[in-house]
Each structure stands twice: as C-alpha cells, then as structure tokens.
Design a protein around this motif. Sequence first.
Motif, PDB file in Angstrom:
ATOM      1  N   GLN A   1     -73.626  -8.816 -96.513  1.00 25.42           N
ATOM      2  CA  GLN A   1     -74.678  -8.153 -97.275  1.00 25.42           C
ATOM      3  C   GLN A   1     -76.011  -8.261 -96.551  1.00 25.42           C
ATOM      4  N   VAL A   2     -76.826  -7.237 -96.756  1.00 21.88           N
ATOM      5  CA  VAL A   2     -78.162  -7.198 -96.158  1.00 21.88           C
ATOM      6  C   VAL A   2     -79.171  -7.005 -97.277  1.00 21.88           C
ATOM      7  N   SER A  25     -82.759  -9.333 -94.089  1.00 26.63           N
ATOM      8  CA  SER A  25     -82.070 -10.623 -93.966  1.00 26.63           C
ATOM      9  C   SER A  25     -80.607 -10.430 -94.313  1.00 26.63           C
ATOM     10  N   GLY A  26     -79.786 -11.384 -93.900  1.00 26.26           N
ATOM     11  CA  GLY A  26     -78.364 -11.277 -94.169  1.00 26.26           C
ATOM     12  C   GLY A  26     -77.583 -10.999 -92.903  1.00 26.26           C
ATOM     13  N   LYS A  27     -76.414 -10.377 -93.078  1.00 28.64           N
ATOM     14  CA  LYS A  27     -75.505 -10.139 -91.953  1.00 28.64           C
ATOM     15  C   LYS A  27     -75.825  -8.812 -91.280  1.00 28.64           C
ATOM     16  N   PHE A  29     -75.935  -6.407 -87.963  1.00 33.49           N
ATOM     17  CA  PHE A  29     -75.315  -6.185 -86.670  1.00 33.49           C
ATOM     18  C   PHE A  29     -76.413  -6.126 -85.620  1.00 33.49           C
ATOM     19  N   SER A  30     -76.073  -6.487 -84.393  1.00 30.69           N
ATOM     20  CA  SER A  30     -77.070  -6.387 -83.328  1.00 30.69           C
ATOM     21  C   SER A  30     -77.432  -4.936 -83.062  1.00 30.69           C
ATOM     22  N   ASN A  76     -86.291  -9.281 -87.450  1.00 32.79           N
ATOM     23  CA  ASN A  76     -85.545  -8.270 -88.219  1.00 32.79           C
ATOM     24  C   ASN A  76     -86.463  -7.510 -89.165  1.00 32.79           C
TER      25      ASN A  76
END
Length: 122
Positions: A1-2, A25-27, A29-30, A76
């Motif tokens: 989740q983001v 914040s969260g997961k 991707f690059s 981010n």
Amino acid sequence: QVQLVESGGGLVQAGGSLRLSCAASGKLFSANVMGWYRQVPGKQRELVATILSGGSTNYADSVKGRFTISRDNAKNTVYLQMNGLKSEDTAVYYCNVHLVGAQVLGLKYDYWGQGTQVTVSS
C-alpha cells in the motif's frame, strides 16, 4: 500500500503563486510516475503534470510555462510550483503515484491523495 499526503493549497490572487507538495510513503516501486491532476465540479479529472522517476516531465498545454513539477526521490515527494495563476486554475488538485510494473504483478498500481483546494481570485 502507498499513502499520499498533500499540502500547500489555498487562496491566492490571480497572478500569484502557490507550491503544492505530496509526500508518498509505503511500498513504492523504484520505477514510478508521480503527478498532479485537477478537477472542478461537473468535469472530469484532468492531467496537470507528471514526472517519471528518472526526471522526464509532461505538462498539460494549459499550464506549460507557468507550472513546474519536480520530485525528490530520496524523500518520495513530488512538488508543483504554480506561478502566474489564473482563475481557470481553480480546482481540487490531486496527487497521483503510478507504480510501473505493478499491474503485471496483479498489484494495485494507481494511488491518489485526498486532494487540496486551490482557489484563484480574479
């Protein structure tokens, strides 16, 4: 989740400036695309600007030369510097993150912020 948290909206006179920020914040991707969209009541949400993780940018014709999108990958965070604001820029501005490759993996790939109101008085 983001999770996306926006800030920086408000009321400004025509010709003025505002800076929007959106912290993710969260997961993440690059490889991702961060962007700003806006919506006024009764109309579809429209693209304002996007920026790839590598820095390439894209703008709506209506904001070219007035708005600048940037990002700080270490934080981010994506920014939208809005100069020369016009009454037609009045809208709710939404931050978006698109995770490149997430759809192929069967994951959620588009996330939206809660929106921040920008009002330009003429």
